[in-house]
Motif scaffolding. Structure first.
Motif, PDB file in Angstrom:
ATOM      1  N   GLN A 104       0.836  -1.199   0.000  1.00 55.49           N
ATOM      2  CA  GLN A 104       0.000   0.000   0.000  1.00 55.49           C
ATOM      3  C   GLN A 104       0.876   1.257   0.000  1.00 55.49           C
ATOM      4  OE1 GLN A 104      -2.825  -0.226   3.228  1.00 55.49           O
ATOM      5  NE2 GLN A 104      -4.061  -1.775   2.201  1.00 55.49           N
ATOM      6  N   ASP A 105       1.460   1.528  -1.166  1.00 56.97           N
ATOM      7  CA  ASP A 105       2.306   2.723  -1.282  1.00 56.97           C
ATOM      8  C   ASP A 105       1.767   3.704  -2.327  1.00 56.97           C
ATOM      9  OD1 ASP A 105       2.774   1.160  -3.472  1.00 56.97           O
ATOM     10  OD2 ASP A 105       4.956   1.201  -3.340  1.00 56.97           O
ATOM     11  N   MET A 106       0.509   3.532  -2.720  1.00 51.29           N
ATOM     12  CA  MET A 106      -0.155   4.468  -3.623  1.00 51.29           C
ATOM     13  C   MET A 106      -1.162   5.295  -2.817  1.00 51.29           C
ATOM     14  SD  MET A 106       1.002   3.854  -6.795  1.00 51.29           S
ATOM     15  CE  MET A 106       2.647   3.526  -6.159  1.00 51.29           C
ATOM     16  N   ILE A 107      -1.293   6.570  -3.143  1.00 46.44           N
ATOM     17  CA  ILE A 107      -2.168   7.483  -2.396  1.00 46.44           C
ATOM     18  C   ILE A 107      -3.333   7.903  -3.283  1.00 46.44           C
ATOM     19  CG2 ILE A 107      -2.327   9.622  -1.084  1.00 46.44           C
ATOM     20  CD1 ILE A 107      -0.483   7.564   0.159  1.00 46.44           C
ATOM     21  N   LEU A 108      -4.551   7.726  -2.764  1.00 45.75           N
ATOM     22  CA  LEU A 108      -5.760   8.175  -3.458  1.00 45.75           C
ATOM     23  C   LEU A 108      -6.622   8.946  -2.467  1.00 45.75           C
ATOM     24  CD1 LEU A 108      -7.711   8.154  -5.913  1.00 45.75           C
ATOM     25  CD2 LEU A 108      -8.675   6.026  -4.973  1.00 45.75           C
ATOM     26  N   ARG A 109      -6.801  10.231  -2.715  1.00 45.53           N
ATOM     27  CA  ARG A 109      -7.600  11.098  -1.841  1.00 45.53           C
ATOM     28  C   ARG A 109      -7.138  10.998  -0.381  1.00 45.53           C
ATOM     29  NH1 ARG A 109     -11.712   8.545  -4.938  1.00 45.53           N
ATOM     30  NH2 ARG A 109     -12.456   9.854  -6.637  1.00 45.53           N
ATOM     31  N   GLN A 110      -5.837  11.113  -0.209  1.00 49.78           N
ATOM     32  CA  GLN A 110      -5.194  11.141   1.114  1.00 49.78           C
ATOM     33  C   GLN A 110      -5.340   9.829   1.887  1.00 49.78           C
ATOM     34  OE1 GLN A 110      -6.719  14.610   3.148  1.00 49.78           O
ATOM     35  NE2 GLN A 110      -5.497  16.021   1.906  1.00 49.78           N
ATOM     36  N   ARG A 111      -5.603   8.765   1.207  1.00 53.48           N
ATOM     37  CA  ARG A 111      -5.592   7.449   1.872  1.00 53.48           C
ATOM     38  C   ARG A 111      -4.777   6.472   1.026  1.00 53.48           C
ATOM     39  NH1 ARG A 111      -9.067   3.445   0.081  1.00 53.48           N
ATOM     40  NH2 ARG A 111     -10.503   4.064  -1.595  1.00 53.48           N
ATOM     41  N   ARG A 112      -4.182   5.509   1.703  1.00 53.31           N
ATOM     42  CA  ARG A 112      -3.320   4.554   1.023  1.00 53.31           C
ATOM     43  C   ARG A 112      -4.146   3.443   0.370  1.00 53.31           C
ATOM     44  NH1 ARG A 112       1.988   5.054   1.757  1.00 53.31           N
ATOM     45  NH2 ARG A 112       2.734   6.441   3.411  1.00 53.31           N
ATOM     46  N   ILE A 113      -3.777   3.110  -0.830  1.00 55.81           N
ATOM     47  CA  ILE A 113      -4.356   1.936  -1.508  1.00 55.81           C
ATOM     48  C   ILE A 113      -3.207   1.083  -2.030  1.00 55.81           C
ATOM     49  CG2 ILE A 113      -6.476   3.136  -2.164  1.00 55.81           C
ATOM     50  CD1 ILE A 113      -5.314   3.426  -4.982  1.00 55.81           C
ATOM     51  N   ASP A 114      -3.489  -0.191  -2.293  1.00 56.56           N
ATOM     52  CA  ASP A 114      -2.407  -1.050  -2.788  1.00 56.56           C
ATOM     53  C   ASP A 114      -2.173  -0.814  -4.279  1.00 56.56           C
ATOM     54  OD1 ASP A 114      -4.083  -2.855  -4.362  1.00 56.56           O
ATOM     55  OD2 ASP A 114      -4.773  -3.681  -2.457  1.00 56.56           O
ATOM     56  N   ARG A 115      -1.093  -1.381  -4.779  1.00 56.69           N
ATOM     57  CA  ARG A 115      -0.687  -1.147  -6.157  1.00 56.69           C
ATOM     58  C   ARG A 115      -1.701  -1.691  -7.158  1.00 56.69           C
ATOM     59  NH1 ARG A 115       5.586  -3.049  -5.022  1.00 56.69           N
ATOM     60  NH2 ARG A 115       6.215  -1.153  -3.887  1.00 56.69           N
ATOM     61  N   LEU A 116      -2.268  -2.839  -6.873  1.00 57.34           N
ATOM     62  CA  LEU A 116      -3.234  -3.419  -7.815  1.00 57.34           C
ATOM     63  C   LEU A 116      -4.495  -2.557  -7.918  1.00 57.34           C
ATOM     64  CD1 LEU A 116      -3.883  -5.665  -9.772  1.00 57.34           C
ATOM     65  CD2 LEU A 116      -4.809  -7.009  -7.861  1.00 57.34           C
ATOM     66  N   GLN A 117      -4.933  -1.995  -6.802  1.00 62.04           N
ATOM     67  CA  GLN A 117      -6.085  -1.089  -6.846  1.00 62.04           C
ATOM     68  C   GLN A 117      -5.794   0.125  -7.722  1.00 62.04           C
ATOM     69  OE1 GLN A 117      -6.610  -0.903  -2.364  1.00 62.04           O
ATOM     70  NE2 GLN A 117      -8.766  -0.849  -2.968  1.00 62.04           N
ATOM     71  N   ALA A 118      -4.595   0.655  -7.604  1.00 62.25           N
ATOM     72  CA  ALA A 118      -4.211   1.802  -8.426  1.00 62.25           C
ATOM     73  C   ALA A 118      -4.202   1.427  -9.904  1.00 62.25           C
ATOM     74  CB  ALA A 118      -2.837   2.315  -7.991  1.00 62.25           C
ATOM     75  N   VAL A 119      -3.680   0.257 -10.202  1.00 61.11           N
ATOM     76  CA  VAL A 119      -3.634  -0.210 -11.595  1.00 61.11           C
ATOM     77  C   VAL A 119      -5.049  -0.363 -12.149  1.00 61.11           C
ATOM     78  CG1 VAL A 119      -2.991  -2.141 -13.084  1.00 61.11           C
ATOM     79  CG2 VAL A 119      -1.389  -1.320 -11.339  1.00 61.11           C
ATOM     80  N   LYS A 120      -5.942  -0.912 -11.368  1.00 63.47           N
ATOM     81  CA  LYS A 120      -7.325  -1.103 -11.829  1.00 63.47           C
ATOM     82  C   LYS A 120      -7.986   0.237 -12.148  1.00 63.47           C
ATOM     83  CE  LYS A 120      -8.319  -5.458  -9.393  1.00 63.47           C
ATOM     84  NZ  LYS A 120      -9.127  -6.101  -8.332  1.00 63.47           N
ATOM     85  N   LEU A 121      -7.766   1.234 -11.275  1.00 62.37           N
ATOM     86  CA  LEU A 121      -8.366   2.551 -11.500  1.00 62.37           C
ATOM     87  C   LEU A 121      -7.866   3.175 -12.794  1.00 62.37           C
ATOM     88  CD1 LEU A 121      -8.214   4.065  -7.882  1.00 62.37           C
ATOM     89  CD2 LEU A 121     -10.274   3.441  -9.147  1.00 62.37           C
TER      90      LEU A 121
END
Length: 338
Positions: A104-121
Motif C-alpha cells: 500500500q504505497d499508492m495514495i488516493l484522496r489522502q488514503r493509502r491503496i495497494d498497487r493493484l487497486q491503483a492499476v485497476k483505477l
C-alpha cells in the motif's frame, strides 16, 4: 425511425377495389359484393353466392389484406447511428498480480491503496479510451494466464480486470513466461498492430522461459512491448523503535524492464505514484494513437413478422367465426326438420 424497404408494394392495397370495380362493370348484381376477386372466394367472410358478408367480416378481411400487403412492403425500424469497431491495434494488457502488488504505497484522496487497486483505477480509464482497438487481459504471477482474450468487448475486459485478485496466479513473478504467452497470443495478428503493455513491481523470480529469451522471441515476432515499473521509492514505515524510511520498490528490476522495452521497440516507464501511473498510460495513448475510420451503420430491426402474424390471426379468427356460423345454421336446419 420507421421505414419501408419496398414502399411501392403498398399499391397492392387497392387491388380488391380494382377487382370489385371491374366486376361491377362486367356483370351487374342486385346486391353489393365484397371487393375481392374470385380467387378470394372461400375465405371466411366471403359469400360463395355473391351476396355480401356482414360488414364486420368484410372490414376484418380487408384489414387482414392491408396487413399482408404491409408485411410484403417490409416495415423496418432504423436505429440511431452506431460507430463500427475499427480494426486498430491488438493490445494485450499484461498485469502482475503477485503478492508484492499488495503493497500500500499508492495514495488516493489522502488514503493509502495497494498497487493493484491503483492499476485497476488507471487501466479502467485507459480501456475506455481505446475504442477501436482489440484488447486482451493477461495476468501473471508464478504462471501467466489469459483472463480475457483479444476482443472489442471492452466492458467485459474491465469487469474481469476488476475481479482480478492478488495471488490468483501464484506467489512469484514469471516475467519471461508472461511475455512468451503474450507473444503466442499476438503472433497470428497483423504486423505493426501487436502491442503489449507489461506492468510489474518486481523481478523475474519464476518461470521456464527467461525474460531475455522471451524478449528475443517478441522482437522476432514484431511485438512491441511497453514496460511499466510500479511502486514508490520511499515510504515511512512504523516500527518498534520508531518510524523509519524504506524503499518498497527495492526488488524492482528496472534494468530488465528497460532492456525488454528497448529490444522490442517499446519504452520503459516508471510510476512511483498514482498520478505518475496515469501519466504513463496517457503517454502510451500518444505513442499508440487510435486511427478511427469513421465508419457508421444504423441497426435495422425487421417488423414485417408483426404485420404478417396479425393478418394470419385475423384470418384464423374469421375462419373460426365462419365455422361457428355454419354449425349454428346446420343445427337450425336440423331443428326445423324435426
Amino acid at each position: 425511425m420507421l421505414s419501408l424497404a419496398y414502399p411501392w408494394v403498398l399499391v397492392l392495397v387497392l387491388l380488391p377495389l380494382m377487382i370489385n370495380f371491374r366486376r361491377k362493370r362486367q356483370q351487374p348484381v342486385a346486391a353489393p359484393v365484397l371487393p375481392v376477386g374470385h380467387w378470394l372466394q372461400g375465405l371466411p367472410g366471403v359469400s360463395r353466392s355473391g351476396q355480401s358478408s356482414p360488414r364486420w367480416r368484410t372490414a376484418l378481411l380487408l384489414l387482414a389484406w392491408v396487413l399482408l400487403v404491409l408485411a410484403l412492403a417490409r416495415p423496418q425500424h432504423v436505429g440511431e447511428p452506431v460507430d463500427l469497431p475499427v480494426t486498430g491495434r491488438d493490445l494485450l494488457l499484461t498485469v502482475d498480480i503477485s503478492p508484492s502488488m499488495e503493497e500500500q504505497d499508492m495514495i488516493l484522496r489522502q488514503r493509502r491503496i495497494d498497487r493493484l487497486q491503483a492499476v485497476k483505477l488507471v487501466l479502467d480509464d485507459f480501456i475506455r479510451q481505446r475504442q477501436g482497438d482489440r484488447l486482451g487481459l493477461l495476468l501473471f504471477g508464478s504462471q501467466p494466464y489469459i483472463q480475457a482474450p483479444l476482443s472489442f468487448d471492452h466492458r467485459t475486459i474491465r469487469t474481469l480486470l476488476d475481479e482480478a485478485g492478488i495471488g490468483m496466479a501464484g506467489r512469484a513473478t514469471a516475467i519471461g513466461d508472461a511475455i512468451g504467452l503474450a507473444v503466442k497470443r499476438l503472433r497470428d495478428r497483423p504486423q505493426d498492430q501487436r502491442v503489449v503493455i507489461l506492468l510489474t513491481d518486481g523481478a523475474n523470480t519464476a518461470g521456464e522461459l527467461s525474460p531475455d529469451k522471451a524478449t528475443e522471441i517478441a522482437s522476432a515476432a514484431g511485438v512491441r512491448i511497453y514496460t511499466i515499473g510500479i511502486g514508490a521509492e520511499a515510504m515511512i514505515q512504523p516500527g518498534l523503535l520508531g518510524s523509519r524510511q524504506v524503499n518498497p520498490s527495492r526488488d524492482l528490476d528496472e534494468a530488465l524492464l528497460t532492456r525488454i522495452a528497448d529490444q522490442t521497440g517499446g519504452r520503459y516507464f516508471r510510476a512511483r505514484s498514482l498520478p505518475e501511473l496515469q501519466l504513463v498510460y496517457e503517454s502510451i495513448n500518444q505513442l499508440e494513437p487510435i486511427e478511427l475510420e469513421g465508419k457508421r451503420y444504423r441497426p435495422v430491426t425487421e417488423l414485417y413478422a408483426w404485420a404478417a402474424g396479425s393478418a394470419l390471426l385475423l384470418w384464423l379468427a374469421l375462419q373460426l367465426a365462419s365455422l361457428q356460423a355454419a354449425s349454428r345454421s346446420r343445427r337450425q336446419q336440423e331443428a326445423a326438420h324435426e
